[in-house]
Write a protein that holds these residues in place. Structure first.
Motif, PDB file in Angstrom:
ATOM      1  N   MET A   1       0.815  -1.202   0.000  1.00  0.00           N
ATOM      2  CA  MET A   1       0.000   0.000   0.000  1.00  0.00           C
ATOM      3  C   MET A   1       0.856   1.263   0.000  1.00  0.00           C
ATOM      4  SD  MET A   1      -3.158  -0.870   2.491  1.00  0.00           S
ATOM      5  CE  MET A   1      -4.265   0.502   2.284  1.00  0.00           C
ATOM      6  N   TYR A   2       1.991   1.211   0.724  1.00  0.00           N
ATOM      7  CA  TYR A   2       2.883   2.373   0.731  1.00  0.00           C
ATOM      8  C   TYR A   2       3.365   2.672  -0.678  1.00  0.00           C
ATOM      9  CZ  TYR A   2       3.156   2.750   5.788  1.00  0.00           C
ATOM     10  OH  TYR A   2       2.844   2.949   7.099  1.00  0.00           O
ATOM     11  N   TYR A   3       3.752   1.594  -1.348  1.00  0.00           N
ATOM     12  CA  TYR A   3       4.262   1.720  -2.705  1.00  0.00           C
ATOM     13  C   TYR A   3       3.207   2.338  -3.614  1.00  0.00           C
ATOM     14  CZ  TYR A   3       6.445   0.012  -7.057  1.00  0.00           C
ATOM     15  OH  TYR A   3       7.026  -0.093  -8.290  1.00  0.00           O
ATOM     16  N   MET A   4       1.979   1.838  -3.451  1.00  0.00           N
ATOM     17  CA  MET A   4       0.874   2.296  -4.287  1.00  0.00           C
ATOM     18  C   MET A   4       0.543   3.754  -4.008  1.00  0.00           C
ATOM     19  SD  MET A   4      -2.121  -0.450  -4.671  1.00  0.00           S
ATOM     20  CE  MET A   4      -2.744  -0.127  -3.074  1.00  0.00           C
ATOM     21  N   TYR A   5       0.461   4.086  -2.730  1.00  0.00           N
ATOM     22  CA  TYR A   5       0.132   5.459  -2.353  1.00  0.00           C
ATOM     23  C   TYR A   5       1.220   6.436  -2.795  1.00  0.00           C
ATOM     24  CZ  TYR A   5      -4.209   5.700   0.283  1.00  0.00           C
ATOM     25  OH  TYR A   5      -5.525   5.745   0.623  1.00  0.00           O
ATOM     26  N   ASN A  28       9.407   4.090 -14.399  1.00  0.00           N
ATOM     27  CA  ASN A  28       9.213   5.522 -14.561  1.00  0.00           C
ATOM     28  C   ASN A  28       9.368   6.217 -13.217  1.00  0.00           C
ATOM     29  OD1 ASN A  28       6.851   6.068 -13.146  1.00  0.00           O
ATOM     30  ND2 ASN A  28       5.518   5.716 -14.891  1.00  0.00           N
ATOM     31  N   PRO A  29       9.505   7.544 -13.218  1.00  0.00           N
ATOM     32  CA  PRO A  29       9.861   8.259 -11.986  1.00  0.00           C
ATOM     33  C   PRO A  29       8.897   8.008 -10.825  1.00  0.00           C
ATOM     34  CG  PRO A  29       9.960   9.731 -13.873  1.00  0.00           C
ATOM     35  CD  PRO A  29       9.412   8.437 -14.376  1.00  0.00           C
ATOM     36  N   ALA A  30       7.606   7.813 -11.099  1.00  0.00           N
ATOM     37  CA  ALA A  30       6.653   7.639 -10.007  1.00  0.00           C
ATOM     38  C   ALA A  30       6.973   6.397  -9.184  1.00  0.00           C
ATOM     39  CB  ALA A  30       5.230   7.543 -10.563  1.00  0.00           C
ATOM     40  N   PHE A  31       7.221   5.287  -9.892  1.00  0.00           N
ATOM     41  CA  PHE A  31       7.487   4.039  -9.178  1.00  0.00           C
ATOM     42  C   PHE A  31       8.872   4.050  -8.549  1.00  0.00           C
ATOM     43  CE2 PHE A  31       4.284   2.976 -12.386  1.00  0.00           C
ATOM     44  CZ  PHE A  31       3.267   2.624 -11.517  1.00  0.00           C
ATOM     45  N   GLU A  32       9.807   4.709  -9.234  1.00  0.00           N
ATOM     46  CA  GLU A  32      11.149   4.795  -8.672  1.00  0.00           C
ATOM     47  C   GLU A  32      11.118   5.628  -7.394  1.00  0.00           C
ATOM     48  OE1 GLU A  32      14.104   5.562 -11.686  1.00  0.00           O
ATOM     49  OE2 GLU A  32      15.528   6.054 -10.082  1.00  0.00           O
ATOM     50  N   PHE A  33      10.329   6.717  -7.450  1.00  0.00           N
ATOM     51  CA  PHE A  33      10.183   7.567  -6.263  1.00  0.00           C
ATOM     52  C   PHE A  33       9.615   6.749  -5.103  1.00  0.00           C
ATOM     53  CE2 PHE A  33       7.116   9.926  -3.677  1.00  0.00           C
ATOM     54  CZ  PHE A  33       7.950  10.844  -3.073  1.00  0.00           C
ATOM     55  N   ALA A  34       8.557   5.975  -5.398  1.00  0.00           N
ATOM     56  CA  ALA A  34       7.913   5.175  -4.353  1.00  0.00           C
ATOM     57  C   ALA A  34       8.910   4.205  -3.724  1.00  0.00           C
ATOM     58  CB  ALA A  34       6.724   4.410  -4.922  1.00  0.00           C
ATOM     59  N   GLY A  35       9.647   3.503  -4.598  1.00  0.00           N
ATOM     60  CA  GLY A  35      10.613   2.520  -4.099  1.00  0.00           C
ATOM     61  C   GLY A  35      11.711   3.165  -3.272  1.00  0.00           C
ATOM     62  N   LYS A  37      11.658   6.049  -1.706  1.00  0.00           N
ATOM     63  CA  LYS A  37      11.124   6.606  -0.462  1.00  0.00           C
ATOM     64  C   LYS A  37      10.963   5.495   0.583  1.00  0.00           C
ATOM     65  CE  LYS A  37       9.880  10.590   1.093  1.00  0.00           C
ATOM     66  NZ  LYS A  37      10.976  11.555   1.079  1.00  0.00           N
ATOM     67  N   ILE A  38      10.407   4.373   0.157  1.00  0.00           N
ATOM     68  CA  ILE A  38      10.206   3.252   1.085  1.00  0.00           C
ATOM     69  C   ILE A  38      11.551   2.809   1.666  1.00  0.00           C
ATOM     70  CG2 ILE A  38       9.643   0.794   1.182  1.00  0.00           C
ATOM     71  CD1 ILE A  38       7.327   1.429  -0.780  1.00  0.00           C
ATOM     72  N   PRO A 211      15.000  -0.326  -6.109  1.00  0.00           N
ATOM     73  CA  PRO A 211      13.735   0.015  -6.782  1.00  0.00           C
ATOM     74  C   PRO A 211      13.852  -0.098  -8.297  1.00  0.00           C
ATOM     75  CG  PRO A 211      14.193   1.590  -5.050  1.00  0.00           C
ATOM     76  CD  PRO A 211      15.390   0.686  -5.127  1.00  0.00           C
ATOM     77  N   GLN A 212      15.003   0.277  -8.833  1.00  0.00           N
ATOM     78  CA  GLN A 212      15.184   0.198 -10.286  1.00  0.00           C
ATOM     79  C   GLN A 212      15.039  -1.236 -10.774  1.00  0.00           C
ATOM     80  OE1 GLN A 212      17.010   1.835  -8.196  1.00  0.00           O
ATOM     81  NE2 GLN A 212      17.598   3.848  -8.969  1.00  0.00           N
TER      82      GLN A 212
END
Lengths: 230, 299
Positions: A1-5, A28-35, A37-38, A211-212
């Motif tokens: 959920m953290y990743y998704m949010y 893409n940057p959104a998923f990389e950012f999520a990873g 950050k986590i 994350p990459q």
């Protein structure tokens, strides 16, 4: 959920919708950012020890909350219903706030993750008594059934619905204000891609994959699925 | 007269044969339906791309098998199986043997121990899995409790990819040691008591009796225990599935959990069948080689 949010806060609904439809990619940057950050949060020790080995069915995360070891749990509206059945005394200590907004993001920060309306009924084409089946479904939605569900802390899809408790009402208000809802990735994606997503997610939290690499793996799974189901 | 006895003997043989056929048919049918047919069907399915319920199965030839050979997760889960197998054999069998020896030498006095030690075997795997899951919880489990009482910090064994597999192996050993205990106890009871008495009269110590007489006599039992433990570990599923689900990531993935995930969660029945068939081949080869190696030593 953290990743998704986090991905939704950074890239809106489109980041995922595009990646899932093939217009975009999971790299893409959104998923990389999520990873990132986590992993940043994990390294800083924001999550409690052992969080990556807990599963919700055995209630370990809720226990930590009940015992006062954990301050919060990122969960869905069903959570209050579970607590109500399991540990009603704890209800007075339970509050709710939506996933925080991301400063400086251009995307809508009111977006929620989850499902709107959980139970969808359908009648099989080969059913011998379609009318009877329809009546049964109707009985699941009659006034009595709705009142019973309301008592269990469920949100009923009615206009001007008012919940019995403040908490559920607050959740409902948040969802009503949201511009959109991001459906769970693992339910939106085809099963075989969803499994890869869940596995790479655990590796991101466990710091065993960057994350990459995780995004690359997820994209590869998506590509493989697309190639097979043209 | 002669011909009459002959025909009687013949008739007797024929009726024995008929009886044998009648008695064997049910077992044979079960073997065909539940063992032979599924194996053949798995191999057949492994050549298809199928989600498990759609009416159309797409024939893909050996694609699933090629993917399986390249699959790093499958390779890793096979290695994990080997680790569990080796640890099981070197931990479970000696401890099982030690407990059995203790009980055998102790006689009736130790019946209470026999009952207590056998309890894990009576519990279902899922119950054991949850039991250990709670006991090893990083925040409220026993290990963390002891560590905290000694001034340490909380210990996360199941959520840590480095320790998850070994931790589960400990639980598996806890579950199966009683089985080998009872197994070896039965083997002990197969040794005639005269041998023990003769050895003691000849001045042998208990340790000498164990190493020189009992152990060699139990060789066949030990061999089959090794094969049992090996096959059991190679197809192991339950505790892993309950305790970590193969995670974190694929740190404790086994061939069987990976097969389950592919066939039923990812809905790739074809690939899941390829994994199952691959398991079948690997387990058969390893078992045959081991049985052969064990038997050769005897000569």
């Amino acid at each position: 959920m953290y990743y998704m949010y986090l991905a939704t806060r950074f890239g809106g609904l489109n980041a995922f919708a595009d990646a899932a439809s093939g217009k975009g990619k999971f790299e893409n940057p959104a998923f990389e950012f999520a990873g990132n950050k986590i992993q940043d949060w994990v390294k800083k020790g924001y999550y409690m020890n052992g969080f990556n080995g807990m599963d919700d069915d055995s209630g370990q995360a809720r226990q930590a909350l009940y015992k006062g070891d954990a301050a919060m749990d990122l969960m869905g509206s069903w959570f209050s219903g579970t607590v109500l059945g399991e540990n009603p005394d704890f209800m007075s200590k339970l509050g709710f706030f939506p996933f925080p907004a991301l400063d400086g993001s251009k995307e809508d920060q009111s977006l929620c993750a989850g499902t709107v309306g959980d139970n969808l009924y359908s009648v099989s084409e080969t059913c011998k008594d379609k009318e009877g089946a329809f009546k049964l479904i109707q009985s699941l939605l009659d006034d009595q059934a709705l009142q019973d569900r309301k008592k269990l802390g469920k949100i009923i899809p009615l206009k001007d619905f008012k919940a019995d408790d403040v908490l559920t009402q607050k959740i409902l208000d948040t969802v009503n204000k949201a511009k959109g809802v991001q459906l769970w990735y693992d339910q939106y994606l085809p099963a075989e891609v969803a499994e890869v997503h869940k596995s790479t997610c655990q590796e991101i939290f466990g710091l065993t994959k960057t994350p990459q690499d995780a995004d690359k793996e997820l994209q590869a799974a998506m590509d493989a699925y697309k190639a097979k189901n043209k | 007269m002669q011909s009459q006895t002959n025909s009687l003997a013949k008739r007797r043989a024929a009726s024995t044969r008929n009886a044998a056929i009648i008695f064997l048919v049910p077992a044979f049918l079960f073997l065909i339906i539940y063992i032979a047919y599924p194996i053949v069907y798995s191999f057949n399915l492994s050549c298809y791309d199928w989600n498990g319920f759609a009416s159309d199965k797409v024939f893909v030839g050996l694609n699933n098998w090629i993917e399986l050979l390249r699959d790093t997760v499958f390779r890793k889960s096979f290695l994990n199986n080997i680790i569990i197998m080796v640890l099981s054999i070197i931990v479970q069998l000696p401890i099982g043997m030690a407990l059995a020896t203790f009980l055998d030498f102790g006689g009736k006095k130790f019946n209470l121990f026999k009952i207590i030690w056998f309890i894990p075997m009576l519990m279902s795997s899922v119950a054991i899995g949850y039991l250990f899951k709670y006991a090893l919880d990083a925040n409220s489990g026993i290990v963390t409790g002891i560590s905290k009482a000694l001034g340490g910090h909380s210990i996360d064994l199941l959520g840590n990819p480095k320790t998850a597999l070994v931790t589960i192996t400990v639980a598996i050993c806890w579950q199966f040691i009683p089985f080998y205990m009872v197994y070896f106890l039965a083997a002990y009871s197969g040794i005639p008591s005269d041998l023990y008495e003769a050895a003691i009269i000849d001045g042998a110590k208990k340790s000498q009796y164990f190493w020189k007489i009992a152990l060699p006599l139990m060789k066949p039992a030990i061999k089959s225990a090794i094969v049992l433990s090996m096959v059991g570990s190679l197809k192991y599923f339950d505790l892993i599935y309950v305790m970590t689900g193969g995670g974190p990531g694929s740190a404790s993935e086994l061939m069987a959990t990976y097969m389950y995930k592919n066939a039923f969660l990812s809905q790739r029945m074809g690939y899941g069948s390829a994994i199952a068939s691959g398991m079948f081949i690997l387990i058969t080869i390893i078992s045959l080689v081991t049985i052969k190696a064990l038997n050769r030593k005897e000569d």
